[in-house]
Design a protein around this motif. Structure first.
Motif, PDB file in Angstrom:
ATOM      1  N   ASP A 135       1.030  -1.216  -0.111  1.00 43.41           N
ATOM      2  CA  ASP A 135       0.107   0.100   0.129  1.00 43.41           C
ATOM      3  C   ASP A 135       0.907   1.194   0.012  1.00 43.41           C
ATOM      4  O   ASP A 135       1.945   1.316   0.813  1.00 43.41           O
ATOM      5  CB  ASP A 135      -0.720   0.137   1.346  1.00 43.41           C
ATOM      6  N   ILE A 136       0.471   2.279  -0.626  1.00 36.64           N
ATOM      7  CA  ILE A 136       1.504   3.322  -0.821  1.00 36.64           C
ATOM      8  C   ILE A 136       0.398   4.606  -0.443  1.00 36.64           C
ATOM      9  O   ILE A 136      -0.749   4.724  -1.335  1.00 36.64           O
ATOM     10  CB  ILE A 136       2.012   3.626  -2.278  1.00 36.64           C
ATOM     11  N   LYS A 137       0.814   5.536   0.296  1.00 39.10           N
ATOM     12  CA  LYS A 137      -0.121   6.431   0.986  1.00 39.10           C
ATOM     13  C   LYS A 137       0.543   7.745   0.776  1.00 39.10           C
ATOM     14  O   LYS A 137       1.855   8.061   1.210  1.00 39.10           O
ATOM     15  CB  LYS A 137      -0.665   6.395   2.387  1.00 39.10           C
ATOM     16  N   GLU A 138       0.220   8.929   0.394  1.00 44.73           N
ATOM     17  CA  GLU A 138       0.685  10.050   0.269  1.00 44.73           C
ATOM     18  C   GLU A 138      -0.016  11.045   1.553  1.00 44.73           C
ATOM     19  O   GLU A 138      -0.861  11.212   1.309  1.00 44.73           O
ATOM     20  CB  GLU A 138       0.540  10.902  -1.013  1.00 44.73           C
TER      21      GLU A 138
ATOM     22  N   VAL B 114       4.358   6.940   2.686  1.00 51.98           N
ATOM     23  CA  VAL B 114       4.183   5.658   3.609  1.00 51.98           C
ATOM     24  C   VAL B 114       4.059   4.599   2.532  1.00 51.98           C
ATOM     25  O   VAL B 114       2.869   4.668   1.852  1.00 51.98           O
ATOM     26  CB  VAL B 114       3.198   5.727   4.540  1.00 51.98           C
ATOM     27  N   ILE B 115       4.963   3.575   2.527  1.00 55.16           N
ATOM     28  CA  ILE B 115       4.799   2.348   1.961  1.00 55.16           C
ATOM     29  C   ILE B 115       4.937   1.245   2.974  1.00 55.16           C
ATOM     30  O   ILE B 115       5.595   1.061   3.708  1.00 55.16           O
ATOM     31  CB  ILE B 115       6.000   2.043   0.946  1.00 55.16           C
ATOM     32  N   ARG B 116       3.748   0.570   2.659  1.00 53.95           N
ATOM     33  CA  ARG B 116       3.669  -0.547   3.587  1.00 53.95           C
ATOM     34  C   ARG B 116       3.520  -1.707   2.945  1.00 53.95           C
ATOM     35  O   ARG B 116       2.695  -2.091   1.820  1.00 53.95           O
ATOM     36  CB  ARG B 116       2.214  -0.618   4.622  1.00 53.95           C
ATOM     37  N   ALA B 117       4.402  -3.004   3.339  1.00 60.57           N
ATOM     38  CA  ALA B 117       4.644  -4.223   2.610  1.00 60.57           C
ATOM     39  C   ALA B 117       4.253  -5.241   3.281  1.00 60.57           C
ATOM     40  O   ALA B 117       4.819  -5.269   4.446  1.00 60.57           O
ATOM     41  CB  ALA B 117       5.939  -4.150   1.740  1.00 60.57           C
ATOM     42  N   ASP B 118       3.400  -6.483   2.684  1.00 58.32           N
ATOM     43  CA  ASP B 118       3.115  -7.511   3.583  1.00 58.32           C
ATOM     44  C   ASP B 118       4.166  -8.704   3.214  1.00 58.32           C
ATOM     45  O   ASP B 118       4.436  -8.902   2.079  1.00 58.32           O
ATOM     46  CB  ASP B 118       1.802  -7.861   3.034  1.00 58.32           C
TER      47      ASP B 118
ATOM     48  N   ARG C 248      10.223  -2.287  -6.842  1.00 60.27           N
ATOM     49  CA  ARG C 248      11.121  -1.010  -6.864  1.00 60.27           C
ATOM     50  C   ARG C 248       9.974   0.089  -7.319  1.00 60.27           C
ATOM     51  O   ARG C 248       8.899  -0.369  -7.952  1.00 60.27           O
ATOM     52  CB  ARG C 248      12.031  -1.027  -8.135  1.00 60.27           C
ATOM     53  N   PHE C 249      10.182   1.107  -6.566  1.00 62.19           N
ATOM     54  CA  PHE C 249       9.278   2.425  -6.736  1.00 62.19           C
ATOM     55  C   PHE C 249      10.068   3.591  -7.099  1.00 62.19           C
ATOM     56  O   PHE C 249      10.787   3.700  -6.542  1.00 62.19           O
ATOM     57  CB  PHE C 249       8.347   2.358  -5.382  1.00 62.19           C
TER      58      PHE C 249
ATOM     59  N   LYS D 211       7.021  -4.966  11.746  1.00 60.02           N
ATOM     60  CA  LYS D 211       6.187  -5.497  12.971  1.00 60.02           C
ATOM     61  C   LYS D 211       5.334  -6.434  12.328  1.00 60.02           C
ATOM     62  O   LYS D 211       4.552  -5.883  11.381  1.00 60.02           O
ATOM     63  CB  LYS D 211       5.910  -4.368  13.954  1.00 60.02           C
ATOM     64  N   ASP D 212       5.004  -7.370  13.058  1.00 60.41           N
ATOM     65  CA  ASP D 212       3.734  -8.257  12.545  1.00 60.41           C
ATOM     66  C   ASP D 212       3.836  -8.670  11.039  1.00 60.41           C
ATOM     67  O   ASP D 212       2.606  -8.742  10.555  1.00 60.41           O
ATOM     68  CB  ASP D 212       2.455  -8.005  12.994  1.00 60.41           C
ATOM     69  N   GLY D 213       4.991  -8.871  10.470  1.00 61.58           N
ATOM     70  CA  GLY D 213       5.084  -9.222   8.685  1.00 61.58           C
ATOM     71  C   GLY D 213       4.639  -7.992   7.994  1.00 61.58           C
ATOM     72  O   GLY D 213       4.607  -8.205   6.730  1.00 61.58           O
ATOM     73  N   VAL D 214       4.770  -6.975   8.581  1.00 58.02           N
ATOM     74  CA  VAL D 214       4.692  -5.585   7.785  1.00 58.02           C
ATOM     75  C   VAL D 214       5.461  -4.679   7.816  1.00 58.02           C
ATOM     76  O   VAL D 214       6.222  -4.423   8.768  1.00 58.02           O
ATOM     77  CB  VAL D 214       3.423  -5.019   8.097  1.00 58.02           C
ATOM     78  N   ILE D 215       6.162  -4.534   6.605  1.00 57.80           N
ATOM     79  CA  ILE D 215       7.173  -3.427   6.437  1.00 57.80           C
ATOM     80  C   ILE D 215       7.045  -2.261   6.220  1.00 57.80           C
ATOM     81  O   ILE D 215       6.127  -2.046   5.502  1.00 57.80           O
ATOM     82  CB  ILE D 215       8.677  -3.813   5.548  1.00 57.80           C
ATOM     83  N   GLU D 216       7.081  -1.232   7.018  1.00 54.32           N
ATOM     84  CA  GLU D 216       6.649   0.113   6.780  1.00 54.32           C
ATOM     85  C   GLU D 216       7.959   1.223   6.414  1.00 54.32           C
ATOM     86  O   GLU D 216       9.039   1.067   7.403  1.00 54.32           O
ATOM     87  CB  GLU D 216       6.044   0.944   8.045  1.00 54.32           C
ATOM     88  N   VAL D 217       7.671   1.756   5.266  1.00 49.71           N
ATOM     89  CA  VAL D 217       8.893   2.624   4.890  1.00 49.71           C
ATOM     90  C   VAL D 217       8.307   4.242   4.811  1.00 49.71           C
ATOM     91  O   VAL D 217       7.427   4.419   4.192  1.00 49.71           O
ATOM     92  CB  VAL D 217       9.711   2.115   3.712  1.00 49.71           C
ATOM     93  N   ILE D 218       8.864   4.934   5.474  1.00 50.04           N
ATOM     94  CA  ILE D 218       8.437   6.458   5.644  1.00 50.04           C
ATOM     95  C   ILE D 218       9.561   7.171   4.915  1.00 50.04           C
ATOM     96  O   ILE D 218      10.613   7.255   5.214  1.00 50.04           O
ATOM     97  CB  ILE D 218       8.549   6.883   7.021  1.00 50.04           C
ATOM     98  N   ILE D 219       9.112   7.982   3.990  1.00 46.94           N
ATOM     99  CA  ILE D 219       9.873   8.846   3.088  1.00 46.94           C
ATOM    100  C   ILE D 219       9.325  10.175   3.194  1.00 46.94           C
ATOM    101  O   ILE D 219       8.204  10.551   2.704  1.00 46.94           O
ATOM    102  CB  ILE D 219       9.659   8.287   1.489  1.00 46.94           C
ATOM    103  N   PRO D 220      10.100  11.183   3.924  1.00 47.92           N
ATOM    104  CA  PRO D 220       9.705  12.593   4.346  1.00 47.92           C
ATOM    105  C   PRO D 220       9.872  13.163   2.804  1.00 47.92           C
ATOM    106  O   PRO D 220      10.775  12.905   1.861  1.00 47.92           O
ATOM    107  CB  PRO D 220      10.684  12.908   5.204  1.00 47.92           C
ATOM    108  N   LYS D 221       8.920  14.230   2.640  1.00 42.08           N
ATOM    109  CA  LYS D 221       8.959  14.948   1.727  1.00 42.08           C
ATOM    110  C   LYS D 221       9.777  16.170   1.938  1.00 42.08           C
ATOM    111  O   LYS D 221      10.015  16.727   3.116  1.00 42.08           O
ATOM    112  CB  LYS D 221       7.621  15.567   1.169  1.00 42.08           C
TER     113      LYS D 221
END
Length: 147
Positions: free
Chosen positions: A46-49, A55-59, A107-108, A124-134
């Motif tokens: 999931d990619i959220k702006e 924010v990118i969350r990968a299962d 890749r994104f 955490k709990d099988g989900v990787i969260e990547v935070i990319i500041p603007k």
């Protein structure tokens, strides 16, 4: 006994992408690598702006966060790793294997207004969260044409 994994959903997704390319060529950008997947399987994301970040969350269940590599280079974020088949289990006793195993990467392409130096990732709990500041949006610079 050799187990062959068949994933009908992957085949259907491949067909859908081919149809998209055939019938919607104007919608495809040559520089868009957000769909680039590789390896033996691809985690769902999931990619959220938000106002000040992406924010990118990968299962990625079954893979320890320390075994996942997140890199950013030239505006491209890459998430890669490997989910291994548990060697303690005997393969010949399985009737069906549907969970994917093996190497993966996604890749994104990110917009120019991202801060590559401040990217953070956690798991955490099988989900990787990547935070990319603007960063501050750069306004186009007008260049005067002289004669």
């Amino acid at each position: 006994m050799n187990i062959t994994r068949y994933d009908p959903w992957r085949t259907m997704e491949d067909w859908r992408q081919e149809l998209d390319r055939a019938f919607h060529p104007l919608l495809q950008r040559d520089d868009d690598t957000s769909r680039v997947v590789g390896g033996d399987w691809a985690p769902a994301v999931d990619i959220k702006e938000e106002d000040n970040r992406y924010v990118i969350r990968a299962d990625i269940p079954g893979v320890k966060p320390e075994d996942i590599e997140v890199t950013m280079e030239n505006g491209v974020l890459t998430i890669r790793g490997e989910r291994k088949f548990e060697e303690t289990e005997e393969r010949e006793n399985f009737r069906r294997i549907e969970r994917s195993h093996g190497i993966f990467y996604r890749r994104f392409s990110l917009p120019d207004n991202t801060d590559a130096e401040a990217v953070e990732a956690s798991g955490k709990d099988g989900v990787i969260e990547v935070i990319i500041p603007k960063t501050q949006e750069k306004q186009p610079k007008r260049i005067e044409v002289t004669h």
